[in-house]
Structure formats: structure tokens, C-alpha cells
Design a protein around this motif. Structure first.
Motif, PDB file in Angstrom:
ATOM      1  N   TYR A 154       0.810  -1.215   0.000  1.00  0.00           N
ATOM      2  CA  TYR A 154       0.000   0.000   0.000  1.00  0.00           C
ATOM      3  C   TYR A 154       0.847   1.270   0.000  1.00  0.00           C
ATOM      4  O   TYR A 154       0.315   2.353  -0.223  1.00  0.00           O
ATOM      5  N   ALA A 155       2.133   1.133   0.239  1.00  0.00           N
ATOM      6  CA  ALA A 155       3.026   2.291   0.146  1.00  0.00           C
ATOM      7  C   ALA A 155       3.390   2.592  -1.306  1.00  0.00           C
ATOM      8  O   ALA A 155       3.894   3.678  -1.605  1.00  0.00           O
ATOM      9  N   LEU A 156       3.123   1.633  -2.189  1.00  0.00           N
ATOM     10  CA  LEU A 156       3.451   1.807  -3.608  1.00  0.00           C
ATOM     11  C   LEU A 156       2.243   2.221  -4.433  1.00  0.00           C
ATOM     12  O   LEU A 156       2.321   3.133  -5.252  1.00  0.00           O
ATOM     13  N   ILE A 157       1.141   1.518  -4.243  1.00  0.00           N
ATOM     14  CA  ILE A 157      -0.111   1.815  -4.954  1.00  0.00           C
ATOM     15  C   ILE A 157      -1.279   1.657  -3.986  1.00  0.00           C
ATOM     16  O   ILE A 157      -1.176   0.959  -2.981  1.00  0.00           O
ATOM     17  N   HIS A 159      -4.258   0.256  -4.530  1.00  0.00           N
ATOM     18  CA  HIS A 159      -5.090  -0.947  -4.674  1.00  0.00           C
ATOM     19  C   HIS A 159      -4.243  -2.130  -5.133  1.00  0.00           C
ATOM     20  O   HIS A 159      -4.439  -2.658  -6.242  1.00  0.00           O
ATOM     21  N   PRO A 160      -3.305  -2.575  -4.310  1.00  0.00           N
ATOM     22  CA  PRO A 160      -2.432  -3.681  -4.715  1.00  0.00           C
ATOM     23  C   PRO A 160      -3.174  -4.995  -4.936  1.00  0.00           C
ATOM     24  O   PRO A 160      -2.724  -5.821  -5.738  1.00  0.00           O
ATOM     25  N   MET A 161      -4.296  -5.206  -4.233  1.00  0.00           N
ATOM     26  CA  MET A 161      -5.045  -6.438  -4.452  1.00  0.00           C
ATOM     27  C   MET A 161      -5.562  -6.506  -5.886  1.00  0.00           C
ATOM     28  O   MET A 161      -5.502  -7.553  -6.541  1.00  0.00           O
ATOM     29  N   TYR A 162      -6.052  -5.383  -6.399  1.00  0.00           N
ATOM     30  CA  TYR A 162      -6.541  -5.368  -7.772  1.00  0.00           C
ATOM     31  C   TYR A 162      -5.387  -5.507  -8.769  1.00  0.00           C
ATOM     32  O   TYR A 162      -5.569  -6.068  -9.861  1.00  0.00           O
ATOM     33  N   VAL A 222      -1.157   1.032 -11.040  1.00  0.00           N
ATOM     34  CA  VAL A 222       0.170   0.801 -11.650  1.00  0.00           C
ATOM     35  C   VAL A 222       1.076   1.953 -11.271  1.00  0.00           C
ATOM     36  O   VAL A 222       0.767   3.114 -11.573  1.00  0.00           O
ATOM     37  N   PRO A 223       2.205   1.689 -10.619  1.00  0.00           N
ATOM     38  CA  PRO A 223       3.115   2.778 -10.229  1.00  0.00           C
ATOM     39  C   PRO A 223       3.536   3.628 -11.429  1.00  0.00           C
ATOM     40  O   PRO A 223       3.850   3.109 -12.494  1.00  0.00           O
TER      41      PRO A 223
END
Length: 226
Positions: A154-157, A159-162, A222-223
Motif C-alpha cells: 500500500y506504500a506503492l499503490i 489498490h495492490p489487491m486489484y 500501476v506505479p
């Protein structure tokens, strides 16, 4: 982990494997479809591991994950989104099986195996998300005592689950040996983006600190892209 929860997890595993088998082998009209066998093993082993992990480490989250489907959603938009997602995903499996049957767009074996890796990777990313966020339910809602998660993925994006789901969906048609199956991404990604945008409206309204989090982590899926 209670015996009841373990039995429910095992029953879900068996039923899921049977449904996948029907969706793939009936349209293919053959059991001689090695890509489907490998995909079922990879997908069900990954999902089964996640289920067993949550049943031991976070049974509350496992129960939240079981509350899934259009009927479990509170808003009309999310019911429509989930209905579309189910139709598209079922259609993808059936199309890939038909592709194998009629040889519309076959892929080399190494591409199918790479697709299996993507399926496992996408689900592994979701496992990491579940370890980080105990409120990652299957429905768009907030829960009592829920807080903003800004660590780990979650520090990167946001909605990492999606992101894991996108990687997994990308791998499915490859794993099943269907080149044309990749066209489903033209539907899946916009539907997922719609879900994310609608979900963020609710989170900004109902989850304290989420608006500030969106200012800190600017990318949703997407980062450096979106």
C-alpha cells in the motif's frame, strides 16, 4: 481454526475445482487438454493455500472474503460491476476452452507455463495484501475499527489487491493456451478501473484519513502510470 471453518474451506476447494473442470473440459470436449489440468492445479493450489492461511491466521478476514457476489454489494454500481466481472470471467474460461477445441489461436507450451506463473504470482500478491490488510473484504464497504493501511504494498499503490487480480487475469488465457483470450483485458481492465473509482468515493467519505492517503500515494493500480 475451527473444524467447521476447515471443512468449509475444503468444501470450497473441491467445489471450485469441479466447477473449473466443467467450465473448461465441457467446452473443450476433451480431457486431453493439459493446459487446463495445469491451470486448475496452479489456481486451486494457490487459492487453497490462501484459504488455509486465512483460516489459521485471520479467520475474520476469511469470512469477509466469503461474502462475495453482486448480492453482497451495497450500491447499484458495484452490483453491476460484479455482475459484469462474473460474466466476463466465466466467458473467458469458456472461450479459452473453445479456442483449444477449434485451434483458433494456440500458443507454445512455454507461453502457457509462463501464464501459470503469472496466475500464481497474482494470487501471491493478493496473499501479501491480505497479510497487510485484515479489512480486505470482497465487497466495497468499510468496517468498524477499520483504519487506512499505508504500509507494505500500500506504500506503492492504493489498490495492490486489484493489481494482483490484473496479473492473474493476464495469465489465465496464456495458461489455457489462448492468444485471442487476451482480448478480454479490453473489458476487464476498464471494469476494474470503474470499481476502483467508485470504491474510492466511498473510502474518501467513510474512512477517516483516506483522502490524506491518496495525496501521499498518488497511483491507484500501476506505479507511475495510474
Amino acid at each position: 481454526m475451527t473444524p467447521k471453518l476447515l471443512l468449509q474451506t475444503l468444501a470450497t476447494f473441491v467445489i471450485g475445482a469441479l466447477i473449473l473442470g466443467l467450465l473448461l473440459f465441457l467446452p473443450a470436449w476433451t480431457l486431453n487438454y493439459w493446459q487446463a489440468w495445469v491451470f486448475i492445479v496452479v489456481f486451486m493450489a494457490s487459492v487453497g493455500f490462501i484459504g488455509l492461511y486465512l483460516s489459521v491466521k485471520d479467520p475474520v478476514l476469511l469470512e469477509r472474503r466469503r461474502n462475495v457476489g453482486p448480492g453482497a454489494e451495497a450500491s447499484v454500481a458495484q452490483r453491476l460491476i460484479m455482475s459484469l466481472a462474473i460474466i466476463v470471467n466465466l466467458g473467458l474460461l469458456i472461450f479459452c476452452a473453445l479456442d483449444n477445441r477449434f485451434r483458433w489461436s494456440p500458443l507454445p507450451a512455454y507461453v502457457s507455463l509462463a501464464g501459470d506463473v503469472l496466475v500464481a504470482l497474482g494470487l501471491f500478491i493478493d496473499l501479501i495484501v491480505f497479510r497487510e490488510n485484515s479489512f480486505g473484504g470482497s465487497t466495497v464497504q468499510t468496517f468498524d475499527a477499520q483504519k487506512v493501511i499505508s504500509t507494505g504494498p500500500y506504500a506503492l499503490i492504493r489498490h495492490p489487491m486489484y493489481a494482483g487480480v490484473v496479473i492473474m487475469i493476464l495469465g489465465v488465457p496464456l495458461a489455457l493456451g489462448s492468444g485471442w483470450g487476451l482480448a478480454v483485458l479490453a473489458i476487464t481492465v476498464p471494469v476494474l478501473m470503474w470499481r476502483i473509482l467508485d470504491e474510492e468515493k466511498l473510502l474518501k467519505k467513510d474512512l477517516p484519513g483516506y483522502t490524506e492517503y491518496t495525496q501521499k500515494v498518488s497511483h491507484r493500480l500501476v506505479p507511475y502510470l495510474w
